[in-house]
Design a protein around this motif. Structure first.
Motif, PDB file in Angstrom:
ATOM      1  N   GLY A  44      64.643   5.814  33.302  1.00 40.39           N
ATOM      2  CA  GLY A  44      63.966   5.279  34.210  1.00 40.39           C
ATOM      3  C   GLY A  44      64.290   5.844  35.708  1.00 40.39           C
ATOM      4  O   GLY A  44      65.389   6.380  35.771  1.00 40.39           O
ATOM      5  N   ALA A  93      60.875   7.804  26.296  1.00 41.83           N
ATOM      6  CA  ALA A  93      60.340   6.591  26.937  1.00 41.83           C
ATOM      7  C   ALA A  93      60.843   6.667  28.335  1.00 41.83           C
ATOM      8  O   ALA A  93      61.905   6.704  28.582  1.00 41.83           O
ATOM      9  CB  ALA A  93      60.849   5.353  26.327  1.00 41.83           C
ATOM     10  N   LEU A  94      59.841   6.485  29.265  1.00 42.34           N
ATOM     11  CA  LEU A  94      59.957   6.396  30.741  1.00 42.34           C
ATOM     12  C   LEU A  94      59.821   4.973  31.181  1.00 42.34           C
ATOM     13  O   LEU A  94      58.680   4.415  31.191  1.00 42.34           O
ATOM     14  CB  LEU A  94      58.993   7.378  31.464  1.00 42.34           C
ATOM     15  CG  LEU A  94      58.952   8.826  30.940  1.00 42.34           C
ATOM     16  CD1 LEU A  94      57.845   9.661  31.282  1.00 42.34           C
ATOM     17  CD2 LEU A  94      60.461   9.478  31.538  1.00 42.34           C
ATOM     18  N   LEU A  97      58.209   6.535  38.023  1.00 45.01           N
ATOM     19  CA  LEU A  97      58.226   7.911  37.645  1.00 45.01           C
ATOM     20  C   LEU A  97      57.790   8.754  38.923  1.00 45.01           C
ATOM     21  O   LEU A  97      58.282   9.810  38.801  1.00 45.01           O
ATOM     22  CB  LEU A  97      57.069   8.020  36.872  1.00 45.01           C
ATOM     23  CG  LEU A  97      56.782   7.058  35.879  1.00 45.01           C
ATOM     24  CD1 LEU A  97      55.629   7.392  34.793  1.00 45.01           C
ATOM     25  CD2 LEU A  97      58.068   6.916  34.699  1.00 45.01           C
ATOM     26  N   VAL A 115      55.590  11.024  24.451  1.00 47.77           N
ATOM     27  CA  VAL A 115      55.915  10.397  25.473  1.00 47.77           C
ATOM     28  C   VAL A 115      55.444   9.017  25.912  1.00 47.77           C
ATOM     29  O   VAL A 115      54.163   8.976  25.790  1.00 47.77           O
ATOM     30  CB  VAL A 115      55.945  11.121  26.838  1.00 47.77           C
ATOM     31  CG1 VAL A 115      56.528  10.441  27.861  1.00 47.77           C
ATOM     32  CG2 VAL A 115      56.516  12.663  26.784  1.00 47.77           C
ATOM     33  N   ALA A 119      55.507   5.476  28.301  1.00 43.79           N
ATOM     34  CA  ALA A 119      55.837   4.977  29.924  1.00 43.79           C
ATOM     35  C   ALA A 119      55.273   3.648  30.059  1.00 43.79           C
ATOM     36  O   ALA A 119      54.164   3.363  29.758  1.00 43.79           O
ATOM     37  CB  ALA A 119      55.453   5.997  30.534  1.00 43.79           C
ATOM     38  N   GLN A 170      48.065   7.346  36.262  1.00 44.51           N
ATOM     39  CA  GLN A 170      47.923   7.099  34.943  1.00 44.51           C
ATOM     40  C   GLN A 170      47.117   8.477  34.440  1.00 44.51           C
ATOM     41  O   GLN A 170      47.514   9.110  33.395  1.00 44.51           O
ATOM     42  CB  GLN A 170      47.472   6.018  34.506  1.00 44.51           C
ATOM     43  CG  GLN A 170      48.433   4.965  34.783  1.00 44.51           C
ATOM     44  CD  GLN A 170      48.197   3.406  34.212  1.00 44.51           C
ATOM     45  OE1 GLN A 170      46.748   3.170  34.452  1.00 44.51           O
ATOM     46  NE2 GLN A 170      48.836   2.765  33.597  1.00 44.51           N
ATOM     47  N   VAL A 185      51.393  11.746  28.253  1.00 43.44           N
ATOM     48  CA  VAL A 185      51.845  10.424  28.122  1.00 43.44           C
ATOM     49  C   VAL A 185      50.760   9.291  27.928  1.00 43.44           C
ATOM     50  O   VAL A 185      49.681   9.279  28.159  1.00 43.44           O
ATOM     51  CB  VAL A 185      52.300  10.440  29.903  1.00 43.44           C
ATOM     52  CG1 VAL A 185      53.014   8.816  29.766  1.00 43.44           C
ATOM     53  CG2 VAL A 185      53.415  11.244  30.051  1.00 43.44           C
ATOM     54  N   PHE A 223      50.561   5.345  28.119  1.00 39.46           N
ATOM     55  CA  PHE A 223      51.298   4.198  28.834  1.00 39.46           C
ATOM     56  C   PHE A 223      50.962   3.113  27.860  1.00 39.46           C
ATOM     57  O   PHE A 223      49.914   2.703  27.624  1.00 39.46           O
ATOM     58  CB  PHE A 223      50.275   3.989  30.122  1.00 39.46           C
ATOM     59  CG  PHE A 223      50.773   5.051  31.246  1.00 39.46           C
ATOM     60  CD1 PHE A 223      51.883   4.955  32.130  1.00 39.46           C
ATOM     61  CD2 PHE A 223      49.933   6.457  31.363  1.00 39.46           C
ATOM     62  CE1 PHE A 223      52.458   5.676  33.068  1.00 39.46           C
ATOM     63  CE2 PHE A 223      50.526   7.176  32.292  1.00 39.46           C
ATOM     64  CZ  PHE A 223      51.683   6.936  33.191  1.00 39.46           C
ATOM     65  N   LYS A 235      55.318  -3.348  33.077  1.00 36.94           N
ATOM     66  CA  LYS A 235      56.219  -3.119  34.042  1.00 36.94           C
ATOM     67  C   LYS A 235      57.083  -4.156  34.455  1.00 36.94           C
ATOM     68  O   LYS A 235      58.333  -4.195  34.547  1.00 36.94           O
ATOM     69  CB  LYS A 235      55.392  -2.994  35.383  1.00 36.94           C
ATOM     70  CG  LYS A 235      55.964  -2.848  36.771  1.00 36.94           C
ATOM     71  CD  LYS A 235      55.140  -2.852  37.848  1.00 36.94           C
ATOM     72  CE  LYS A 235      54.177  -3.785  38.273  1.00 36.94           C
ATOM     73  NZ  LYS A 235      54.836  -5.210  38.374  1.00 36.94           N
ATOM     74  N   HIS A 252      59.879  -1.953  33.306  1.00 31.85           N
ATOM     75  CA  HIS A 252      60.824  -1.427  34.482  1.00 31.85           C
ATOM     76  C   HIS A 252      61.706  -2.643  35.105  1.00 31.85           C
ATOM     77  O   HIS A 252      62.811  -2.162  35.158  1.00 31.85           O
ATOM     78  CB  HIS A 252      59.802  -0.992  35.265  1.00 31.85           C
ATOM     79  CG  HIS A 252      60.256  -0.652  36.722  1.00 31.85           C
ATOM     80  ND1 HIS A 252      61.120   0.524  36.822  1.00 31.85           N
ATOM     81  CD2 HIS A 252      60.312  -0.952  38.145  1.00 31.85           C
ATOM     82  CE1 HIS A 252      61.672   0.757  37.972  1.00 31.85           C
ATOM     83  NE2 HIS A 252      61.289  -0.122  38.617  1.00 31.85           N
ATOM     84  N   TYR A 296      69.939   9.928  30.460  1.00 32.05           N
ATOM     85  CA  TYR A 296      69.143   9.365  29.745  1.00 32.05           C
ATOM     86  C   TYR A 296      69.813   8.578  28.419  1.00 32.05           C
ATOM     87  O   TYR A 296      71.019   9.075  28.493  1.00 32.05           O
ATOM     88  CB  TYR A 296      68.077  10.148  29.052  1.00 32.05           C
ATOM     89  CG  TYR A 296      68.597  11.593  28.426  1.00 32.05           C
ATOM     90  CD1 TYR A 296      68.996  11.345  26.845  1.00 32.05           C
ATOM     91  CD2 TYR A 296      68.780  12.496  28.924  1.00 32.05           C
ATOM     92  CE1 TYR A 296      69.457  12.336  26.336  1.00 32.05           C
ATOM     93  CE2 TYR A 296      69.336  13.675  28.534  1.00 32.05           C
ATOM     94  CZ  TYR A 296      69.517  13.626  27.058  1.00 32.05           C
ATOM     95  OH  TYR A 296      70.272  14.804  26.391  1.00 32.05           O
TER      96      TYR A 296
END
Length: 238
Positions: free
Chosen positions: A12, A39-40, A44, A67, A69, A85, A93, A95, A112, A162, A233
């Motif tokens: 992150g 995984a993000l 970003l 991916v 996120a 996005q 990605v 989401f 989030k 997040h 990471y």
């Protein structure tokens, strides 16, 4: 490695700037060699500018692994969330944002999140409308996470956030800002389900690992946090 087990690389707070030139291309190539999924965990971009998302997308397009996120507070700064996005989705990605996905038998759910504090020091919905609105935002994020988790029927689930769900992984930050780093309302939701692990960012100077009251492992994967992998990471086996 057990049959069906997958490795998830989680990071992150990469804060990609608009003037950067391939800031994460080499790291993403390394991750693709070591993990099955990336995984993000939010933030970003630096300021949520479309150009910043384009820079990140350039580095993600060739990664070759799935991916997933969630966005962070920095990604909301300029009010271009939908465009961010769209740009990153075009680079592959997925989401989460309340919409779970399943990859190779593992469920991924995420939001989030929001602030509000931890345990018996959580902010209550009492008093001025502004306070009630703040608490409502935290409750809404927890409810969206619960909805996502209810949609999954996988035996293994990873939650991507997040904001932090526990105080343990923000320790190292000034105590005065704890209420702005996360909320136990997220952990209360997580503990109603059989979640294998949780990753989050946001607390750049926090601690790497902790557990919810029920014992679910939680990892602070902000890139500034020292991790067991020795890399920016985390590597989590599910």
């Amino acid at each position: 490695m057990a049959e069906g087990t997958i490795k998830v690389a989680a990071i992150g707070d990469i804060h990609v700037g608009e003037s950067s030139s391939h800031p994460y291309r080499e790291l993403f190539q390394e991750i693709a060699d070591r993990a099955d999924v990336l995984a993000l965990a939010g933030d970003l971009t630096n300021h949520g500018k479309p150009r910043e998302a384009e820079v990140l997308a350039e580095d993600l397009r060739a990664i070759g692994i799935p991916v997933v996120a969630v966005l962070g507070n920095h990604d909301h700064e300029c009010g271009h969330v939908e465009e961010l996005q769209r740009i990153l989705e075009q680079a592959g990605v997925r989401f989460l944002d309340g919409n779970p996905v399943e990859i190779r038998g593992v469920g991924f759910a995420g939001v989030k999140g929001f602030g509000g504090g931890f345990e018996n020091r959580m902010l209550d919905s009492f008093g001025e409308p502004a306070i009630k609105q703040f608490v409502h935002e935290a409750l809404n994020e927890a409810m969206r996470l619960e909805s996502a988790l209810r949609q999954l029927e996988t035996e293994r689930t990873l939650v991507v956030l997040h904001y932090a769900p526990i105080a343990e992984t923000v320790r190292g930050e000034p105590p005065e800002i704890y209420p702005f780093l996360g909320s136990s309302r997220l952990a209360e939701t997580i503990d109603r389900f059989h979640v294998r692990a949780v990753v989050h960012g946001h607390a750049h100077h926090g601690s790497y690992a902790g557990k919810t009251l029920r014992g679910t492992p939680v990892y602070n994967v902000a890139q500034t946090i020292e991790k067991e992998s020795g890399r920016p990471y985390a590597l989590i086996e599910l």
